[in-house]
Design an enzyme around this catalytic site. Structure first.
Site, PDB file in Angstrom:
ATOM      1  N   GLU A  67      38.312 100.528  35.094  1.00 40.81           N
ATOM      2  CA  GLU A  67      37.515 101.428  34.257  1.00 40.81           C
ATOM      3  C   GLU A  67      36.271 100.739  33.707  1.00 40.81           C
ATOM      4  OE1 GLU A  67      38.411 103.901  30.120  1.00 40.81           O
ATOM      5  OE2 GLU A  67      40.003 103.538  31.583  1.00 40.81           O
ATOM      6  N   LYS A  76      42.918  95.850  28.508  1.00 41.09           N
ATOM      7  CA  LYS A  76      41.493  95.543  28.522  1.00 41.09           C
ATOM      8  C   LYS A  76      41.223  94.269  29.323  1.00 41.09           C
ATOM      9  CE  LYS A  76      40.448  98.878  25.613  1.00 41.09           C
ATOM     10  NZ  LYS A  76      39.569 100.024  25.962  1.00 41.09           N
ATOM     11  N   HIS A 103      39.350 111.116  28.133  1.00 48.66           N
ATOM     12  CA  HIS A 103      39.377 109.978  27.212  1.00 48.66           C
ATOM     13  C   HIS A 103      39.791 110.407  25.812  1.00 48.66           C
ATOM     14  CE1 HIS A 103      37.115 107.558  24.121  1.00 48.66           C
ATOM     15  NE2 HIS A 103      37.798 106.608  24.722  1.00 48.66           N
ATOM     16  N   ASN A 143      35.268  98.132  29.658  1.00 44.52           N
ATOM     17  CA  ASN A 143      34.381  98.576  28.579  1.00 44.52           C
ATOM     18  C   ASN A 143      32.933  98.124  28.762  1.00 44.52           C
ATOM     19  OD1 ASN A 143      37.161  98.391  26.496  1.00 44.52           O
ATOM     20  ND2 ASN A 143      35.926 100.255  26.631  1.00 44.52           N
ATOM     21  N   ASP A 203      40.539  98.139  31.907  1.00 42.43           N
ATOM     22  CA  ASP A 203      39.327  98.727  31.337  1.00 42.43           C
ATOM     23  C   ASP A 203      38.403  97.609  30.888  1.00 42.43           C
ATOM     24  OD1 ASP A 203      37.402 100.128  29.958  1.00 42.43           O
ATOM     25  OD2 ASP A 203      38.781 101.092  28.552  1.00 42.43           O
ATOM     26  N   ASP A 255      35.180 113.210  27.791  1.00 37.11           N
ATOM     27  CA  ASP A 255      35.746 113.326  26.450  1.00 37.11           C
ATOM     28  C   ASP A 255      35.194 114.622  25.864  1.00 37.11           C
ATOM     29  OD1 ASP A 255      35.975 113.112  23.596  1.00 37.11           O
ATOM     30  OD2 ASP A 255      36.300 110.962  23.810  1.00 37.11           O
ATOM     31  N   LYS A 264      47.584 100.648  30.272  1.00 32.64           N
ATOM     32  CA  LYS A 264      46.222 100.160  30.516  1.00 32.64           C
ATOM     33  C   LYS A 264      45.942  98.987  29.591  1.00 32.64           C
ATOM     34  CE  LYS A 264      42.365 102.301  29.180  1.00 32.64           C
ATOM     35  NZ  LYS A 264      41.360 103.405  29.116  1.00 32.64           N
ATOM     36  N   GLU A 295      45.373 110.177  28.305  1.00 34.07           N
ATOM     37  CA  GLU A 295      45.435 108.899  27.598  1.00 34.07           C
ATOM     38  C   GLU A 295      46.204 109.056  26.285  1.00 34.07           C
ATOM     39  OE1 GLU A 295      42.358 105.259  26.741  1.00 34.07           O
ATOM     40  OE2 GLU A 295      41.597 107.295  26.486  1.00 34.07           O
ATOM     41  N   GLU A 345      33.658 108.092  29.941  1.00 35.07           N
ATOM     42  CA  GLU A 345      34.031 108.367  28.556  1.00 35.07           C
ATOM     43  C   GLU A 345      32.873 108.267  27.574  1.00 35.07           C
ATOM     44  OE1 GLU A 345      35.653 104.527  26.303  1.00 35.07           O
ATOM     45  OE2 GLU A 345      36.844 104.952  28.086  1.00 35.07           O
TER      46      GLU A 345
END
Length: 349
Positions: free
Chosen positions: A203, A149, A279, A179, A177, A252, A147, A299, A229
């Site tokens: 994500e 970012k 997560h 974020n 991801d 999570d 994965k 993960e 997450e």
């Protein structure tokens, strides 16, 4: 360093709970907080933990409720339930150890290994060449997916980076991801462009609490949408599920209140046939993912290696359960040396 709206991460605070019984059994659990919040978790845990003294540690669901109500005025999410999570995880570790079983086996495992992917080698500030070097090392170590970012201020940069990684990795499972960095129009444009790369998921394309926005994306994209997450309760995840906002749910356990709450959420996710990809905290989540009926992901982060004596076995793209009872972890001397605050709670005779 590119970190979006969050400040650069310089530390992760861990809250450990060690619980002992009159007959000599012990359990260990942990929670964590990135950037801020660790002292608040510790203070709340120390305040409510005396409620456990004299109780039967097998009654974990009842004890979770008792602890929540001991701090009812601060609510059932956020730092309050994250503080309880460490205690809850320790109670489950204790229960499995008393049974002589790995936690996954106590819960009822559906598999002895879980697909795993790595996150820690693909941050925004790293050049593509470094990401590819990290990915090669992780794949050689037996990790199954990579994965990276996304969420660069210039979305075109994201597309170039993802394209180069996809070309280099071939058909290796690849996730991205964001974020929570995009607004709705940007997310629509970039996610449509990302569809061509055959990703496992995209994500957190939007704010974690934007259920409606995530649902609209999930309904229009070929690529799965993953999120969850950052949420800190089962109730918040239930809203994601109700809106159809995630194809892949990423709870999570330390953030939502521990294993007791995670199991409640997993039951809801199973009913909707959602993929589960917990997560962080792989030492906990390997067991919970192994007990989930539908094939999940775990993960991989190596950040916690200095804290625990044991290492999880990773090979052939999967993370494997050990036969050690409970979570199968013990704290290192280094972890105890790093401890900055303690509370010792015992029965008063």
């Amino acid at each position: 360093m590119l970190t979006g709206r969050q400040r650069p991460m310089t530390e992760v605070a861990f809250l450990f709970a060690e619980i002992g019984t009159a007959d000599g059994h012990q359990g260990i659990g942990f929670g964590y907080s990135k950037r801020a919040g660790g002292p608040a978790q510790f203070a709340h845990a120390a305040e409510v933990a005396p409620e456990l003294i004299g109780e039967d540690p097998s009654d974990i669901g009842r004890l979770w409720t008792k602890l929540v109500w001991a701090g009812a005025s601060v609510g059932r999410s956020g730092a309050a339930t994250q503080a309880i999570a460490a205690v809850d995880v320790a109670l489950w570790d204790l229960k499995a150890k008393r049974a002589g079983l790995p936690l996954a086996k106590l819960l009822g495992a559906h598999r002895d290994s879980v697909r795993c992917y790595d996150t820690s080698g693909g941050f925004l500030h790293e050049p593509v060449e470094q990401i590819l070097e990290n990915a090669g090392r992780n794949l050689a170590a037996g990790i199954g997916g990579i994965k990276i970012k996304v969420g660069h201020p210039e979305p075109g940069v994201d597309l170039v980076r993802v394209g180069k990684v996809r070309e280099a990795l071939g058909d290796t499972p690849l996730m991205v991801d964001a974020n929570q960095q995009w607004d709705r129009p940007t997310a629509r444009r970039v996610c449509r462009a990302l569809d061509e790369f055959g990703l496992v998921w995209i994500e957190e394309p939007l704010d974690a609490y934007d259920c409606a926005g995530h649902a609209r994306l999930a309904a229009t994209l070929d690529t799965a949408v993953a999120t969850g997450e950052m949420l800190t309760s089962v109730a918040e995840h239930r809203e994601l599920i109700r809106h159809g906002a995630a194809d892949v749910l990423q709870p999570d356990a330390p953030r939502i209140g521990g294993i007791t709450q995670f199991l409640r959420l997993a039951a809801l996710a199973e009913q909707e046939h959602l993929t589960l990809a917990p997560h962080f905290a792989m030492e906990i989540h390997l067991h919970l993912a192994a007990a989930y009926p539908h094939e999940p992901w775990v993960e991989h982060f190596d950040w916690l290696h200095p804290l625990f004596e044991e290492r999880l076995e990773i090979r052939d793209g999967r993370m494997h359960l050990s036969d050690r009872p409970g979570l199968g972890i013990t704290l290192t001397d280094q972890a105890r040396h790093w401890t900055v605050q303690r509370a010792d709670i015992r029965r008063t005779l």
